[in-house]
Write a protein that holds these residues in place. Structure first.
Motif, PDB file in Angstrom:
ATOM      1  N   GLU A  28       0.862  -1.183   0.000  1.00  0.00           N
ATOM      2  CA  GLU A  28       0.000   0.000   0.000  1.00  0.00           C
ATOM      3  C   GLU A  28       0.896   1.231   0.000  1.00  0.00           C
ATOM      4  N   PRO A  29       0.531   2.263  -0.746  1.00  0.00           N
ATOM      5  CA  PRO A  29       1.370   3.463  -0.722  1.00  0.00           C
ATOM      6  C   PRO A  29       1.383   4.072   0.679  1.00  0.00           C
ATOM      7  N   PRO A  30       2.552   4.572   1.106  1.00  0.00           N
ATOM      8  CA  PRO A  30       2.603   5.202   2.427  1.00  0.00           C
ATOM      9  C   PRO A  30       1.718   6.442   2.457  1.00  0.00           C
ATOM     10  N   PRO A  31       1.296   6.876   3.644  1.00  0.00           N
ATOM     11  CA  PRO A  31       0.403   8.036   3.744  1.00  0.00           C
ATOM     12  C   PRO A  31       1.144   9.360   3.528  1.00  0.00           C
ATOM     13  N   PHE A  32       2.323   9.313   2.973  1.00  0.00           N
ATOM     14  CA  PHE A  32       3.124  10.500   2.702  1.00  0.00           C
ATOM     15  C   PHE A  32       3.874  10.270   1.407  1.00  0.00           C
ATOM     16  N   GLN A  33       4.403  11.336   0.836  1.00  0.00           N
ATOM     17  CA  GLN A  33       5.217  11.210  -0.369  1.00  0.00           C
ATOM     18  C   GLN A  33       6.667  11.441  -0.010  1.00  0.00           C
ATOM     19  N   ILE A  34       7.540  10.715  -0.691  1.00  0.00           N
ATOM     20  CA  ILE A  34       8.969  10.902  -0.486  1.00  0.00           C
ATOM     21  C   ILE A  34       9.406  11.982  -1.456  1.00  0.00           C
ATOM     22  N   LYS A  35       9.846  13.104  -0.907  1.00  0.00           N
ATOM     23  CA  LYS A  35      10.215  14.258  -1.722  1.00  0.00           C
ATOM     24  C   LYS A  35      11.635  14.701  -1.401  1.00  0.00           C
ATOM     25  N   ASP A  36      12.279  15.291  -2.378  1.00  0.00           N
ATOM     26  CA  ASP A  36      13.584  15.918  -2.154  1.00  0.00           C
ATOM     27  C   ASP A  36      13.338  17.350  -1.677  1.00  0.00           C
ATOM     28  N   ASP A  37      12.894  17.470  -0.432  1.00  0.00           N
ATOM     29  CA  ASP A  37      12.590  18.778   0.130  1.00  0.00           C
ATOM     30  C   ASP A  37      13.530  19.065   1.311  1.00  0.00           C
ATOM     31  N   LYS A  38      13.226  20.103   2.056  1.00  0.00           N
ATOM     32  CA  LYS A  38      14.082  20.498   3.174  1.00  0.00           C
ATOM     33  C   LYS A  38      14.198  19.385   4.215  1.00  0.00           C
ATOM     34  N   GLU A  39      13.070  18.724   4.518  1.00  0.00           N
ATOM     35  CA  GLU A  39      13.095  17.640   5.503  1.00  0.00           C
ATOM     36  C   GLU A  39      13.982  16.487   5.047  1.00  0.00           C
ATOM     37  N   MET A  40      13.956  16.180   3.747  1.00  0.00           N
ATOM     38  CA  MET A  40      14.815  15.116   3.222  1.00  0.00           C
ATOM     39  C   MET A  40      16.277  15.530   3.313  1.00  0.00           C
ATOM     40  N   PHE A  41      16.561  16.790   3.021  1.00  0.00           N
ATOM     41  CA  PHE A  41      17.930  17.294   3.136  1.00  0.00           C
ATOM     42  C   PHE A  41      18.421  17.145   4.578  1.00  0.00           C
ATOM     43  N   LEU A  42      17.565  17.510   5.547  1.00  0.00           N
ATOM     44  CA  LEU A  42      17.948  17.401   6.954  1.00  0.00           C
ATOM     45  C   LEU A  42      18.134  15.938   7.370  1.00  0.00           C
ATOM     46  N   LEU A  43      17.284  15.072   6.863  1.00  0.00           N
ATOM     47  CA  LEU A  43      17.430  13.643   7.158  1.00  0.00           C
ATOM     48  C   LEU A  43      18.748  13.108   6.591  1.00  0.00           C
ATOM     49  N   GLN A  44      19.063  13.473   5.353  1.00  0.00           N
ATOM     50  CA  GLN A  44      20.317  13.038   4.746  1.00  0.00           C
ATOM     51  C   GLN A  44      21.511  13.574   5.538  1.00  0.00           C
ATOM     52  N   GLU A  45      21.418  14.820   5.953  1.00  0.00           N
ATOM     53  CA  GLU A  45      22.488  15.425   6.738  1.00  0.00           C
ATOM     54  C   GLU A  45      22.696  14.669   8.053  1.00  0.00           C
ATOM     55  N   SER A  46      21.604  14.295   8.707  1.00  0.00           N
ATOM     56  CA  SER A  46      21.664  13.544   9.956  1.00  0.00           C
ATOM     57  C   SER A  46      22.267  12.156   9.736  1.00  0.00           C
ATOM     58  N   ILE A  47      21.817  11.476   8.690  1.00  0.00           N
ATOM     59  CA  ILE A  47      22.342  10.135   8.397  1.00  0.00           C
ATOM     60  C   ILE A  47      23.818  10.204   8.053  1.00  0.00           C
ATOM     61  N   GLU A  48      24.204  11.233   7.323  1.00  0.00           N
ATOM     62  CA  GLU A  48      25.612  11.392   6.956  1.00  0.00           C
ATOM     63  C   GLU A  48      26.479  11.599   8.205  1.00  0.00           C
ATOM     64  N   LYS A  49      25.946  12.340   9.168  1.00  0.00           N
ATOM     65  CA  LYS A  49      26.713  12.660  10.372  1.00  0.00           C
ATOM     66  C   LYS A  49      26.686  11.534  11.415  1.00  0.00           C
ATOM     67  N   TYR A  50      25.504  10.940  11.630  1.00  0.00           N
ATOM     68  CA  TYR A  50      25.329   9.982  12.720  1.00  0.00           C
ATOM     69  C   TYR A  50      25.040   8.546  12.279  1.00  0.00           C
ATOM     70  N   GLY A  51      24.716   8.344  11.008  1.00  0.00           N
ATOM     71  CA  GLY A  51      24.272   7.029  10.561  1.00  0.00           C
ATOM     72  C   GLY A  51      22.770   6.902  10.743  1.00  0.00           C
ATOM     73  N   ILE A  52      22.243   5.739  10.470  1.00  0.00           N
ATOM     74  CA  ILE A  52      20.804   5.496  10.625  1.00  0.00           C
ATOM     75  C   ILE A  52      20.555   5.094  12.073  1.00  0.00           C
ATOM     76  N   LEU A  53      19.929   5.990  12.823  1.00  0.00           N
ATOM     77  CA  LEU A  53      19.706   5.758  14.249  1.00  0.00           C
ATOM     78  C   LEU A  53      18.442   4.947  14.508  1.00  0.00           C
ATOM     79  N   ASN A  54      17.413   5.161  13.711  1.00  0.00           N
ATOM     80  CA  ASN A  54      16.168   4.399  13.814  1.00  0.00           C
ATOM     81  C   ASN A  54      16.157   3.372  12.688  1.00  0.00           C
TER      82      ASN A  54
END
Length: 94
Positions: A28-54
């Motif tokens: 089933e499609p998730p209730p959100f869309q995966i977008k290259d937006d500010k939140e995705m940029f921040l998530l990538q920045e976090s993963i780059e710095k700390y790895g995947i925490l969750n």
């Protein structure tokens, strides 16, 4: 592939690191869309710095693949960063 068994039963949860190409989106499609937006940029920045925490939560499907239950955005961000594997919790759902 690293596959430490955290618990003893065949149908119990396990935590492993798995190749991204073995992951499939939830049917089933998730209730959100995966977008290259500010939140995705921040998530990538976090993963780059700390790895995947969750860790992503997946369930086994046919032929050695896994369906993502939770973590579509984390998988996408990790893929954009060049990750080849991500840490997951394998959950067998009835």
């Amino acid at each position: 592939m690293t596959e430490p068994n955290r618990q003893s039963g065949e149908n119990e949860e396990r935590i492993i690191e798995i190749e991204i190409e073995r992951l499939r989106p939830f049917k089933e499609p998730p209730p959100f869309q995966i977008k290259d937006d500010k939140e995705m940029f921040l998530l990538q920045e976090s993963i780059e710095k700390y790895g995947i925490l969750n860790l992503l939560i997946v369930r086994p499907v046919l032929d050695g693949y896994y369906e993502i239950i939770s973590g579509h955005r984390r998988k996408y961000a990790a893929e954009k960063l060049g990750y080849r594997k991500v840490p997951v919790i394998i959950r067998v759902l009835g």
